[in-house]
Design a protein around this motif. Structure first.
Motif, PDB file in Angstrom:
ATOM      1  N   TYR A  82       0.857  -1.342   0.054  1.00 48.05           N
ATOM      2  CA  TYR A  82       0.091   0.142  -0.032  1.00 48.05           C
ATOM      3  C   TYR A  82       0.977   1.301   0.033  1.00 48.05           C
ATOM      4  N   TYR A  83       2.187   1.265   0.690  1.00 50.94           N
ATOM      5  CA  TYR A  83       2.947   2.325   0.763  1.00 50.94           C
ATOM      6  C   TYR A  83       3.643   2.787  -0.633  1.00 50.94           C
ATOM      7  N   LEU A  84       3.290   1.850  -1.712  1.00 53.98           N
ATOM      8  CA  LEU A  84       3.904   2.255  -2.863  1.00 53.98           C
ATOM      9  C   LEU A  84       2.865   2.710  -3.878  1.00 53.98           C
ATOM     10  N   GLY A  85       1.386   2.971  -3.245  1.00 63.89           N
ATOM     11  CA  GLY A  85       0.529   3.637  -3.936  1.00 63.89           C
ATOM     12  C   GLY A  85      -0.255   2.624  -4.695  1.00 63.89           C
ATOM     13  N   THR A  86      -0.250   1.283  -4.337  1.00 63.96           N
ATOM     14  CA  THR A  86      -0.930   0.076  -5.125  1.00 63.96           C
ATOM     15  C   THR A  86      -2.114  -0.143  -4.309  1.00 63.96           C
ATOM     16  N   VAL A  87      -3.014  -0.740  -5.022  1.00 62.80           N
ATOM     17  CA  VAL A  87      -4.294  -1.741  -3.856  1.00 62.80           C
ATOM     18  C   VAL A  87      -4.368  -2.980  -4.612  1.00 62.80           C
ATOM     19  N   PRO A  88      -4.663  -3.759  -3.885  1.00 59.40           N
ATOM     20  CA  PRO A  88      -4.790  -5.214  -4.399  1.00 59.40           C
ATOM     21  C   PRO A  88      -6.064  -5.318  -5.305  1.00 59.40           C
ATOM     22  N   ALA A  89      -5.716  -6.193  -6.274  1.00 63.72           N
ATOM     23  CA  ALA A  89      -6.740  -6.417  -7.467  1.00 63.72           C
ATOM     24  C   ALA A  89      -7.837  -7.360  -6.862  1.00 63.72           C
ATOM     25  N   ILE A  90      -9.066  -7.122  -7.045  1.00 63.88           N
ATOM     26  CA  ILE A  90     -10.241  -7.768  -6.530  1.00 63.88           C
ATOM     27  C   ILE A  90     -10.944  -8.698  -7.411  1.00 63.88           C
ATOM     28  N   GLU A  91     -11.051  -9.819  -7.459  1.00 60.19           N
ATOM     29  CA  GLU A  91     -11.942 -10.617  -8.167  1.00 60.19           C
ATOM     30  C   GLU A  91     -13.307 -11.019  -7.742  1.00 60.19           C
ATOM     31  N   PRO A  92     -14.221 -10.034  -7.720  1.00 55.84           N
ATOM     32  CA  PRO A  92     -15.475 -10.192  -6.934  1.00 55.84           C
ATOM     33  C   PRO A  92     -16.166 -11.497  -7.668  1.00 55.84           C
ATOM     34  N   PRO A  93     -17.021 -12.185  -6.703  1.00 52.83           N
ATOM     35  CA  PRO A  93     -17.681 -13.368  -7.245  1.00 52.83           C
ATOM     36  C   PRO A  93     -18.828 -13.133  -7.867  1.00 52.83           C
ATOM     37  N   ASP A  94     -19.382 -11.760  -7.947  1.00 51.35           N
ATOM     38  CA  ASP A  94     -20.506 -11.408  -8.667  1.00 51.35           C
ATOM     39  C   ASP A  94     -20.342 -10.323  -9.476  1.00 51.35           C
ATOM     40  N   GLN A  95     -21.025  -9.803 -10.643  1.00 50.32           N
ATOM     41  CA  GLN A  95     -20.906  -8.578 -11.249  1.00 50.32           C
ATOM     42  C   GLN A  95     -21.196  -7.401 -10.494  1.00 50.32           C
ATOM     43  N   ILE A  96     -20.185  -6.369 -10.422  1.00 50.32           N
ATOM     44  CA  ILE A  96     -20.575  -5.278  -9.698  1.00 50.32           C
ATOM     45  C   ILE A  96     -20.122  -4.199 -10.478  1.00 50.32           C
ATOM     46  N   THR A  97     -20.437  -3.238 -10.558  1.00 51.90           N
ATOM     47  CA  THR A  97     -20.403  -1.867 -11.585  1.00 51.90           C
ATOM     48  C   THR A  97     -18.966  -1.434 -11.493  1.00 51.90           C
ATOM     49  N   THR A  98     -18.365  -0.990 -12.476  1.00 52.76           N
ATOM     50  CA  THR A  98     -16.847  -0.459 -12.574  1.00 52.76           C
ATOM     51  C   THR A  98     -16.962   0.860 -12.058  1.00 52.76           C
ATOM     52  N   VAL A  99     -17.863   1.419 -11.697  1.00 57.35           N
ATOM     53  CA  VAL A  99     -18.121   2.711 -10.950  1.00 57.35           C
ATOM     54  C   VAL A  99     -17.720   2.251  -9.454  1.00 57.35           C
ATOM     55  N   LEU A 100     -18.482   1.412  -9.107  1.00 57.92           N
ATOM     56  CA  LEU A 100     -18.351   0.876  -7.571  1.00 57.92           C
ATOM     57  C   LEU A 100     -16.952   0.405  -7.135  1.00 57.92           C
ATOM     58  N   ALA A 101     -16.364  -0.375  -8.125  1.00 60.30           N
ATOM     59  CA  ALA A 101     -15.186  -0.997  -7.840  1.00 60.30           C
ATOM     60  C   ALA A 101     -14.036   0.354  -7.975  1.00 60.30           C
ATOM     61  N   THR A 102     -14.121   1.356  -8.815  1.00 55.80           N
ATOM     62  CA  THR A 102     -13.454   2.539  -8.955  1.00 55.80           C
ATOM     63  C   THR A 102     -13.541   3.294  -7.622  1.00 55.80           C
ATOM     64  N   LYS A 103     -14.899   3.463  -7.315  1.00 57.58           N
ATOM     65  CA  LYS A 103     -14.794   4.293  -5.905  1.00 57.58           C
ATOM     66  C   LYS A 103     -14.250   3.434  -4.692  1.00 57.58           C
ATOM     67  N   ILE A 104     -14.220   2.230  -4.726  1.00 55.77           N
ATOM     68  CA  ILE A 104     -13.652   1.265  -3.529  1.00 55.77           C
ATOM     69  C   ILE A 104     -12.121   1.733  -3.981  1.00 55.77           C
ATOM     70  N   ALA A 105     -11.614   1.359  -4.674  1.00 54.36           N
ATOM     71  CA  ALA A 105     -10.168   1.632  -4.971  1.00 54.36           C
ATOM     72  C   ALA A 105      -9.680   2.856  -4.569  1.00 54.36           C
ATOM     73  N   HIS A 106     -10.370   3.930  -5.025  1.00 53.56           N
ATOM     74  CA  HIS A 106     -10.209   5.184  -4.636  1.00 53.56           C
ATOM     75  C   HIS A 106      -9.862   5.509  -3.259  1.00 53.56           C
ATOM     76  N   VAL A 107     -10.875   4.924  -2.492  1.00 59.75           N
ATOM     77  CA  VAL A 107     -11.067   5.187  -1.007  1.00 59.75           C
ATOM     78  C   VAL A 107      -9.787   4.276  -0.365  1.00 59.75           C
ATOM     79  N   TRP A 108      -9.352   3.311  -1.174  1.00 55.35           N
ATOM     80  CA  TRP A 108      -8.408   2.720  -0.429  1.00 55.35           C
ATOM     81  C   TRP A 108      -6.870   3.307  -0.762  1.00 55.35           C
ATOM     82  N   HIS A 109      -6.792   3.791  -1.937  1.00 56.92           N
ATOM     83  CA  HIS A 109      -5.759   4.620  -2.413  1.00 56.92           C
ATOM     84  C   HIS A 109      -5.432   5.850  -1.597  1.00 56.92           C
TER      85      HIS A 109
END
Length: 117
Positions: A82-109
């Motif tokens: 995380y300290y290098l500015g990366t977040v883990p890639a997630i393979e969700p078991p169900d379809q989620i929107t790209t917008v939601l995945a992006t929001k979560i990645a943004h929060v983590w970053h």
């Protein structure tokens, strides 16, 4: 420069590497825990608002809880980066929107940047 010690300046018996300081050092454990809880709370709120399935929620919250610690189930290299500015890639078991995945990645970053700062 021969008088500079390679050991953690906070008294740990470890080399003072970026990984040690940001993921292992006892001096910053409380700060990591607090940041982790904030990430989990925000991620949970986003998933709840999006009405995701329980399986998807569990996958994302597991990764959120382990964002700032070494965990082979979350980080491909078995160590947090995380300290290098990366977040883990997630393979969700169900379809989620790209917008939601992006929001979560943004929060983590953003949380990662703040924690490093």
């Amino acid at each position: 420069m021969g008088n500079v010690s390679p050991w953690c300046q906070f008294g740990c018996e470890c080399l003072e590497t970026p990984h040690h300081l940001f993921a292992k050092c006892r001096r910053f454990a409380e700060t990591r825990i607090k940041s982790s809880q904030e990430v989990v709370d925000t991620t949970s709120m986003l998933l709840c608002e999006a009405k995701t399935t329980i399986r998807t929620t569990d996958v994302y919250l597991h990764s959120a809880r382990r964002l700032f610690v070494d965990d082979a189930s979350v980080w491909p290299l078995r160590e947090t980066r995380y300290y290098l500015g990366t977040v883990p890639a997630i393979e969700p078991p169900d379809q989620i929107t790209t917008v939601l995945a992006t929001k979560i990645a943004h929060v983590w970053h953003v949380a990662s940047i703040r924690l490093v700062g």
